[in-house]
Design a protein around this motif. Sequence first.
Motif, PDB file in Angstrom:
ATOM      1  N   UNK B  82      48.579   7.356  14.956  1.00 58.38           N
ATOM      2  CA  UNK B  82      48.955   8.350  13.650  1.00 58.38           C
ATOM      3  C   UNK B  82      47.690   9.278  13.662  1.00 58.38           C
ATOM      4  N   UNK B  83      48.074  10.460  14.137  1.00 58.07           N
ATOM      5  CA  UNK B  83      46.965  11.582  14.438  1.00 58.07           C
ATOM      6  C   UNK B  83      46.499  11.957  12.924  1.00 58.07           C
ATOM      7  N   UNK B  84      45.183  11.861  12.599  1.00 62.45           N
ATOM      8  CA  UNK B  84      44.738  12.469  11.261  1.00 62.45           C
ATOM      9  C   UNK B  84      44.768  13.584  11.002  1.00 62.45           C
ATOM     10  N   UNK B  90      46.599  20.746  17.337  1.00 66.42           N
ATOM     11  CA  UNK B  90      46.723  19.437  17.716  1.00 66.42           C
ATOM     12  C   UNK B  90      47.985  19.070  18.551  1.00 66.42           C
ATOM     13  N   UNK B  91      49.187  19.933  17.967  1.00 70.65           N
ATOM     14  CA  UNK B  91      50.157  19.644  18.697  1.00 70.65           C
ATOM     15  C   UNK B  91      50.198  20.240  20.389  1.00 70.65           C
ATOM     16  N   UNK B  92      49.399  21.369  20.366  1.00 71.41           N
ATOM     17  CA  UNK B  92      49.370  22.088  21.640  1.00 71.41           C
ATOM     18  C   UNK B  92      48.200  20.884  22.438  1.00 71.41           C
ATOM     19  N   UNK B 162      38.666  16.807  17.226  1.00 73.92           N
ATOM     20  CA  UNK B 162      39.350  17.627  15.827  1.00 73.92           C
ATOM     21  C   UNK B 162      38.986  19.262  16.331  1.00 73.92           C
ATOM     22  N   UNK B 163      40.199  19.781  16.700  1.00 74.49           N
ATOM     23  CA  UNK B 163      40.182  21.319  16.865  1.00 74.49           C
ATOM     24  C   UNK B 163      40.462  22.054  15.593  1.00 74.49           C
ATOM     25  N   UNK B 164      40.842  21.484  14.693  1.00 73.46           N
ATOM     26  CA  UNK B 164      41.398  21.980  13.602  1.00 73.46           C
ATOM     27  C   UNK B 164      40.563  23.214  12.816  1.00 73.46           C
ATOM     28  N   UNK B 238      34.716  23.491  29.715  1.00 73.73           N
ATOM     29  CA  UNK B 238      34.514  24.924  29.081  1.00 73.73           C
ATOM     30  C   UNK B 238      35.573  25.232  27.987  1.00 73.73           C
ATOM     31  N   UNK B 239      36.874  25.084  28.649  1.00 71.94           N
ATOM     32  CA  UNK B 239      37.839  25.488  27.659  1.00 71.94           C
ATOM     33  C   UNK B 239      37.942  24.704  26.383  1.00 71.94           C
ATOM     34  N   UNK B 240      37.691  23.362  26.315  1.00 71.20           N
ATOM     35  CA  UNK B 240      37.670  22.581  25.268  1.00 71.20           C
ATOM     36  C   UNK B 240      36.506  23.072  24.269  1.00 71.20           C
TER      37      UNK B 240
END
Lengths: 129, 324
Positions: B82-84, B90-92, B162-164, B238-240
């Motif tokens: 379950x993704x918090x 997050x979908x990407x 967490x990239x939100x 680098x991209x992340x």
Amino acid sequence: MKEIRETQKKYCSLALVTAIIIGFFLIIAGQSSLGKGLILGTLFSSINFALMGEVLPHKVGKSRGKTYLISLGSIVSRYVLLAVPIVLGIRFPDRFDLITVIIGIFMVQLVILWDYLKSAILLTHRKKI
Amino acid sequence: MINDVQTWVSVAAYTGAGLAMGLGAIGAAIGEGYTAAQANFAVSRNTKLSGDVFKSMLVGQAIAESASIFALVIAVLMLFYKMPDATMIKAASLLGAGFCMGFGAIGSGIGSGLPGGQACIGLARQPSIGNRLTTNMLIGSAVCQTPAIFSMVVALMLIFIDFSKAPLFPTWAAVIGAGLSTGLAAIGSGMGGGFAAGASCEGVARQPETAGPVTTTMLVGQAVAQTPSIFGLLISFVLMFKAFPESTTFAASAGLLAAGISTGFGGIGPGVGNGMAAEGAVRWVARSVENAGGLMRIMLVGQAVSQSTAIYAMVVSLCLIFVV
């Protein structure tokens, strides 16, 4: 196939014994979910290895195309089985720790590598003496 | 039809899981099938040794399928965890994780099968060195798993980081690009490592006394063959982790996606090519061990030249990320 059975017995029992010993100490140390996760993962890893050996005689003696098909079918069915402990680890994190479940899934491979590397190291050591 | 963010995260997770497991199974099945096909040959050559050949095949296949077990772990995590943080980024990133693990397992699966097959043939040729041959096979197969491990690490980072807080545009492209970069680059390195390991098993079976130099050449050759997947890993990091300013222009997103694609595709050929150079060197070290030093030098020079296209691809990726 006597050799296959012996190989399966050797590595499956070694993996299970290792997991049970480590798991036992983890449970005693109060890390119950870690220990149970490791044992659960190793159990399914051993079942996977045993099933792999059962399929082997069906692969040999067939055409290359049939061999690939049997391999693919065998992989898919065994992976459904291997998914079970991971799902349990995700659904019941209090009972089975996910990380140790995953380590347990690779226990047979780790035991095989360790067994051969140990023999190679011992052989080199003996030659030096 | 409900069309909210949570739905898109679920769609991405399911698609990513399918990609990871579907693509990941391809490599392992081919690798295991190759090992079994060579076992046919070995058994027909020496029927008395069928038990030993089966044993060698079983052990080889157990290691060869590790790459697809990595893919299984990632697929099941994406299906049931379950993704918090349910965001479009997050979908990407879940889609990127699926691409990364799926492509990343192909090369290692195929590559790991090659030493297994050669070990079976070698066993029929030289039954007395079965243990040494199996050790050599296991070392070669284990090194072949490295690119798949890189892919699993990047896939896990894409799932759990967490990239939100990052802007949706262009971060969505950066995370998919990160997955493609490591995943695609791993294909060549995994296969290339397998070429070297297969030749090593063949060489040890032909000339058991050359096992030392053959294994050394194999390990050096495999290490260099892994370089394109390290380039892929670098671009993924680098991209992340680079903070990209918000930009709704399509060009900014396309640039980051292209950065991942460039190093990913650019790493496939050099990985395979480096493996071919290592395969040749290992094979001839076994036949002409007194020239091991010279053969290793030729291998390294050949690999350095073969590597250059991966470096060009990485330079273009860095330009797309930092300059354009």
